[in-house]
Design an enzyme around this catalytic site. Sequence first.
Site, PDB file in Angstrom:
ATOM      1  N   LYS A 123      14.928  48.994  20.690  1.00 46.48           N
ATOM      2  CA  LYS A 123      15.279  48.833  19.279  1.00 46.48           C
ATOM      3  C   LYS A 123      16.753  48.434  19.197  1.00 46.48           C
ATOM      4  O   LYS A 123      17.620  49.121  19.759  1.00 46.48           O
ATOM      5  CB  LYS A 123      15.045  50.176  18.597  1.00 46.48           C
ATOM      6  CG  LYS A 123      14.679  50.128  17.141  1.00 46.48           C
ATOM      7  CD  LYS A 123      14.310  51.549  16.733  1.00 46.48           C
ATOM      8  CE  LYS A 123      14.019  51.660  15.278  1.00 46.48           C
ATOM      9  NZ  LYS A 123      13.946  53.067  14.859  1.00 46.48           N
TER      10      LYS A 123
HETATM   11  C1  E4P Z   1      12.522  53.870  11.813  1.00 44.65           C
HETATM   12  O1  E4P Z   1      12.517  53.018  12.637  1.00 44.65           O
HETATM   13  C2  E4P Z   1      13.720  54.233  11.053  1.00 44.65           C
HETATM   14  O2  E4P Z   1      14.728  54.592  11.914  1.00 44.65           O
HETATM   15  C3  E4P Z   1      13.385  55.314  10.075  1.00 44.65           C
HETATM   16  O3  E4P Z   1      12.156  55.021   9.461  1.00 44.65           O
HETATM   17  C4  E4P Z   1      14.482  55.549   9.062  1.00 44.65           C
HETATM   18  O4  E4P Z   1      14.027  56.464   8.096  1.00 44.65           O
HETATM   19  P1  E4P Z   1      15.025  57.206   7.071  1.00 44.65           P
HETATM   20  O5  E4P Z   1      15.571  56.182   6.147  1.00 44.65           O
HETATM   21  O6  E4P Z   1      14.153  58.203   6.384  1.00 44.65           O
HETATM   22  O7  E4P Z   1      16.093  57.830   7.917  1.00 44.65           O
END
Ligand code: E4P
Length: 217
Positions: free
Chosen positions: A84
């Site tokens: 990622k």
């Molecule tokens: C996923 O890849 C993200 O990091 C995550 O969904 C972020 O979620 P949040 O905005 O609730 O922290």
Amino acid sequence: MKIFLDTADLNEIRRAADAGLIDGITTNPSLVAKVAKGDVTDMYREICEAVDGPVSLEVVAITRDDMISEGKKLAAIHENAVVKVPLTEDGLKACRALRAEGIRVNVTLCFSVSQAHLAAKAGASFISPFVGRIDDVSGEGMQLIHQIRQVYDNYGFATEILAASIRHPMHVVEAMLIGADCCTIPSKVLWQLSKHPLTDKGLEAFLDDWNAAGTAI
Ligand code: E4P
């Protein structure tokens, strides 16, 4: 639609994986920091082994070259690992380089259609638009999913739309109706998806009727 669990918590992961309900996992540095300290390599391996599908592991480097070398280390942990990277200029360059080596990449922190377009051009396997965080600042998070779907379909991009920053069951329903490829959801929302008060009420009535009649199997 594929369901990914948005957590680094192995207990939550095993609970959902044992039920056969998840197709993959996403983590991010904040989620990992909630459950781990020090070297997380072994924990990442255990997470990858817990599910038969992609597991997004995020780089914390911010320059192209550092992201590439960190990404290679993460990818080497397990065949399920997907690297990622953030949607920055360096992240897009790292995405292109990692893809050239056959490593799958999830481009994260996407907040606009123009960003999603560039991620697809950089060869991203997944694009992660953050629905909830857009809603948090009075935007229309789901509108972004809709627009990215349209652009990717218009031009035949194979990048999968991974609706992220999901906060409640209606986000999941809307993502399905729009045609997002995947949704990454917190454990709490996963189990909320299974709930309906009429199911509970109906079950209670069935059992009351059955027991009142003294019926047996
Ligand atoms: C996923 O890849 C993200 O990091 C995550 O969904 C972020 O979620 P949040 O905005 O609730 O922290």
